[in-house]
Design an enzyme around this catalytic site. Structure first.
Site, PDB file in Angstrom:
ATOM      1  CB  ILE A  82      -0.923   0.025   1.240  1.00 56.79           C
ATOM      2  CG1 ILE A  82      -1.739  -1.270   1.364  1.00 56.79           C
ATOM      3  CG2 ILE A  82      -1.828   1.255   1.189  1.00 56.79           C
ATOM      4  CD1 ILE A  82      -2.754  -1.503   0.271  1.00 56.79           C
ATOM      5  CE  LYS A  83       4.406   5.017  -4.882  1.00 55.40           C
ATOM      6  NZ  LYS A  83       4.462   5.152  -6.333  1.00 55.40           N
ATOM      7  CG  LEU A  84      -0.134   4.582   2.822  1.00 56.32           C
ATOM      8  CD1 LEU A  84       0.476   3.905   4.032  1.00 56.32           C
ATOM      9  CD2 LEU A  84      -1.622   4.850   3.033  1.00 56.32           C
TER      10      LEU A  84
END
Ligand code: E4P
Length: 217
Positions: A82-84
Site C-alpha cells: 500500500i502506497k501512502l
C-alpha cells in the site's frame, strides 16, 4: 540492489519480468492514467505477473479514507504494497497498516526528516524522489545519502526505494549511495545494459568466429 519497474504497462512488466531482473513494481495515479486501464483490473494483472511487491497508491487524503481504500487494494493479491503519501494522515495510516501486517510504501518524500518519520511509522519502503528534486536544482542524490546515514544510525529496517529515477546515472548513483531499491522506468532499465564497446566487441568476435568456419552446436 533490488530493481522495481515504475510503470503500469502490463506488456512492459511481463517482458522485463521474463529477464529475471525484476524484484517488484511501483505504480501511482499518473501511471494508471497513462495506462488508460481500470486500477483494479490492471493491478490484478501486474500482481499475477510479478512475485515481488507491487505498490498501489491510495488517493484519499484522510486517515479513514486511506484505510478504506487500502482494504480494497490489499484484497487484490498477497503481494500488494500500500502506497501512502507523506502527510500526517499518511503516516498514521502507515503505522496502522504496518501493524496489521501489510507492506507499505511512503511516497513523495523530499526531505530526510520526512524519511525519519516514515521509518518511525514502520514503513516497509520510503520513496525519496530524486528526479523531482533535481528538477528544482536540489541534488536529489544527497537525500539518498542523508537517509542512508540516518537509517543506519538507528538501525531502521525501512528500505530506501530511490524513486523518480530518470537516467542510468541515477541508478548508478543510488547504488553507490546505498539505496536498497531503485524503481526505474522501463526504458531507463533497458538502457542499463547498453555500452558501445560491448556492441563493437561482439561484432568483432562474431566476424572472427565466422572466419573459423566452426559451430558449437
Ligand atoms: C515512484 O514510486 C514514483 O511513482 C515515480 O518514481 C515518480 O517518478 P516521476 O517523478 O518521474 O513522475
Amino acid at each position: 540492489m533490488k530493481f522495481f519497474v515504475d510503470t503500469a504497462d502490463v506488456s512492459e512488466i511481463s517482458d522485463l519480468n521474463d529477464t529475471g531482473l525484476l524484484d517488484g513494481v511501483t505504480t501511482n495515479p499518473s501511471l494508471i492514467m497513462k495506462s488508460g486501464r481500470d486500477i483494479m483490473e490492471v493491478t490484478r494483472e501486474i500482481c499475477a505477473i510479478v512475485d515481488g511487491p507491487v505498490s498501489a497508491e491510495v488517493t484519499a487524503i484522510d486517515f479513514d479514507g486511506m484505510l478504506k481504500e487500502a482494504a480494497v487494494l490489499a484484497k487484490i493479491a498477497d503481494n500488494i504494497c500500500i502506497k501512502l503519501p507523506l502527510t500526517m494522515d499518511g503516516l498514521k495510516a502507515c503505522k496502522h497498516l504496518t501493524s496489521d501486517g501489510h507492506k507499505t510504501n511512503v511516497t513523495l518524500c523530499f526531505s530526510a526528516n520526512q524519511a525519519l518519520l516514515a521509518a518511525k511509522a514502520g514503513a516497509t519502503f520510503i520513496s525519496p524522489f530524486i528526479g523531482r528534486l533535481d528538477d528544482i536544482n536540489i541534488e536529489g542524490m544527497d537525500l539518498i545519502a542523508e537517509i542512508r546515514t540516518i537509517y543506519d544510525n538507528y538501525d531502521f529496517k525501512t528500505e530506501i526505494l530511490a524513486a523518480s529515477i530518470r537516467t542510468a546515472n541515477h541508478v548508478k548513483q543510488a547504488a553507490l549511495y546505498g539505496a536498497d531499491v531503485a524503481t526505474i522506468p522501463p526504458a531507463t532499465l533497458r538502457s542499463l545494459v547498453k555500452h558501445p564497446l560491448t556492441d563493437k566487441g561482439l561484432e568483432a568476435f562474431l566476424a572472427d568466429w565466422q572466419k573459423t568456419g566452426q559451430k558449437i552446436v
